[in-house]
Design a protein around this motif. Structure first.
Motif, mmCIF file in Angstrom:
data_model
loop_
_atom_site.group_PDB
_atom_site.id
_atom_site.type_symbol
_atom_site.label_atom_id
_atom_site.label_comp_id
_atom_site.label_asym_id
_atom_site.label_seq_id
_atom_site.Cartn_x
_atom_site.Cartn_y
_atom_site.Cartn_z
ATOM 1 N N VAL A 87 -34.622 108.069 61.174
ATOM 2 C CA VAL A 87 -35.137 106.880 61.851
ATOM 3 C C VAL A 87 -34.406 105.657 61.310
ATOM 4 O O VAL A 87 -34.212 105.530 60.100
ATOM 5 C CB VAL A 87 -36.658 106.715 61.607
ATOM 6 C CG1 VAL A 87 -37.154 105.396 62.179
ATOM 7 C CG2 VAL A 87 -37.424 107.872 62.223
ATOM 8 N N ILE A 88 -33.989 104.783 62.225
ATOM 9 C CA ILE A 88 -33.327 103.543 61.823
ATOM 10 C C ILE A 88 -34.106 102.362 62.394
ATOM 11 O O ILE A 88 -34.306 102.264 63.609
ATOM 12 C CB ILE A 88 -31.868 103.498 62.312
ATOM 13 C CG1 ILE A 88 -31.085 104.636 61.666
ATOM 14 C CG2 ILE A 88 -31.237 102.139 61.999
ATOM 15 C CD1 ILE A 88 -29.697 104.824 62.192
ATOM 16 N N ILE A 89 -34.562 101.475 61.515
ATOM 17 C CA ILE A 89 -35.257 100.263 61.930
ATOM 18 C C ILE A 89 -34.204 99.192 62.194
ATOM 19 O O ILE A 89 -33.489 98.769 61.297
ATOM 20 C CB ILE A 89 -36.252 99.767 60.862
ATOM 21 C CG1 ILE A 89 -37.076 100.932 60.289
ATOM 22 C CG2 ILE A 89 -37.140 98.677 61.442
ATOM 23 C CD1 ILE A 89 -37.912 101.659 61.300
ATOM 24 N N PHE A 90 -34.098 98.773 63.443
ATOM 25 C CA PHE A 90 -33.025 97.887 63.906
ATOM 26 C C PHE A 90 -33.668 96.602 64.438
ATOM 27 O O PHE A 90 -33.917 96.461 65.630
ATOM 28 C CB PHE A 90 -32.238 98.619 65.003
ATOM 29 C CG PHE A 90 -30.986 97.935 65.477
ATOM 30 C CD1 PHE A 90 -30.642 96.660 65.075
ATOM 31 C CD2 PHE A 90 -30.147 98.596 66.361
ATOM 32 C CE1 PHE A 90 -29.479 96.046 65.536
ATOM 33 C CE2 PHE A 90 -28.990 98.004 66.836
ATOM 34 C CZ PHE A 90 -28.651 96.734 66.417
ATOM 35 N N PHE A 91 -33.964 95.671 63.504
ATOM 36 C CA PHE A 91 -34.562 94.393 63.879
ATOM 37 C C PHE A 91 -33.483 93.308 63.879
ATOM 38 O O PHE A 91 -32.310 93.579 63.677
ATOM 39 C CB PHE A 91 -35.682 94.020 62.903
ATOM 40 C CG PHE A 91 -36.942 94.842 63.052
ATOM 41 C CD1 PHE A 91 -37.093 95.788 64.061
ATOM 42 C CD2 PHE A 91 -37.991 94.672 62.167
ATOM 43 C CE1 PHE A 91 -38.259 96.544 64.188
ATOM 44 C CE2 PHE A 91 -39.169 95.404 62.293
ATOM 45 C CZ PHE A 91 -39.304 96.341 63.294
ATOM 46 N N ASP A 92 -33.896 92.064 64.086
ATOM 47 C CA ASP A 92 -32.954 90.938 64.092
ATOM 48 C C ASP A 92 -32.326 90.757 62.717
ATOM 49 O O ASP A 92 -32.885 91.162 61.697
ATOM 50 C CB ASP A 92 -33.671 89.643 64.470
ATOM 51 C CG ASP A 92 -34.068 89.606 65.947
ATOM 52 O OD1 ASP A 92 -33.825 90.611 66.650
ATOM 53 O OD2 ASP A 92 -34.619 88.577 66.373
ATOM 54 N N ASN A 93 -31.159 90.080 62.711
ATOM 55 C CA ASN A 93 -30.452 89.894 61.445
ATOM 56 C C ASN A 93 -30.791 88.571 60.760
ATOM 57 O O ASN A 93 -30.007 88.056 59.967
ATOM 58 C CB ASN A 93 -28.935 90.025 61.644
ATOM 59 C CG ASN A 93 -28.392 89.043 62.671
ATOM 60 O OD1 ASN A 93 -29.062 88.070 63.034
ATOM 61 N ND2 ASN A 93 -27.181 89.279 63.145
ATOM 62 N N ASP A 94 -31.980 88.024 61.067
ATOM 63 C CA ASP A 94 -32.455 86.857 60.331
ATOM 64 C C ASP A 94 -33.446 87.309 59.248
ATOM 65 O O ASP A 94 -33.750 88.495 59.127
ATOM 66 C CB ASP A 94 -33.091 85.828 61.272
ATOM 67 C CG ASP A 94 -34.216 86.427 62.116
ATOM 68 O OD1 ASP A 94 -34.682 87.551 61.816
ATOM 69 O OD2 ASP A 94 -34.628 85.770 63.094
#
Length: 202
Positions: free
Chosen positions: A140-147
């Protein structure tokens, strides 16, 4: 003319249980948040509504607003893309991407064919329903915003998953120069750039 109209066809939006709406209503008319967000302004243009049939809840996205862009009665058990689980399990991929928005989820799954669901936001917690879906995948990869909120939220969710499923979850965010999230990357650099970055993860 909103970019989402150029990303998804009407038929694709319907697969996502997502609809352009010209008008809507809410039942809690005395809620000051609703007044502040002008939710009772009739015929508000460019509003999208995601519908969650399992719980009969919905989430409104006011595309043209700069603040208070979302309103809904969803809870953390309402996951974008959960209706595609059986199809996702038939792909070649053993990795599940978890994003923080319906538009990112739809882009990764419908356009790239990579298993992807989305939580209701970057403060989401690991629920029993999320765990049920996660257990069908090897990684599983958690891919949220880069802020900062996105990075912090991804780390917290990933840690919660790893407490229960040790070593299964990790995090990822796009390099700043490619945009803050998958949709921004797609709009600025095209589908191939996004496809290449995500497939590196899988």
């Amino acid at each position: 003319n909103h970019p989402l109209a150029h990303i998804f066809s009407k038929e694709e939006l319907e697969q996502l249980f997502c609809y352009w709406v010209a008008d809507y209503w809410c039942t809690t008319k005395n809620d000051p948040e609703l007044v502040k967000n002008r939710l009772f302004n009739p015929k508000k243009s460019n509003t999208l509504a995601w519908y969650f049939p399992e719980t009969n809840k919905s989430k409104l996205y006011f595309i043209e607003e700069k603040e208070n862009r979302f309103y809904g009665n969803c809870t953390e058990t309402d996951l974008f893309g959960e209706q595609f689980l059986d199809e996702m399990l038939c792909t070649e991929y053993k990795t599940l991407i978890i994003t923080k928005s319906g538009k990112d989820q739809g882009l990764i799954w419908l356009k790239l064919g990579i298993p992807c669901i989305a939580v209701q936001g970057e403060t989401a917690k690991c629920t029993s329903k999320l765990l049920y879906i996660i257990k069908h995948f090897e990684k599983v990869i958690i891919f949220f915003d880069n802020d900062e909120p996105g990075i912090n939220g991804a780390n917290i969710l990933s840690e919660q998953i790893n407490v229960i499923c040790p070593g299964k979850s990790s995090t990822y965010c796009l390099p700043v120069e490619l945009g803050k999230d998958p949709t921004a990357c797609f709009e600025s650099f095209g589908i191939e750039t996004l496809n290449n970055k995500i497939k590196e993860l899988c």
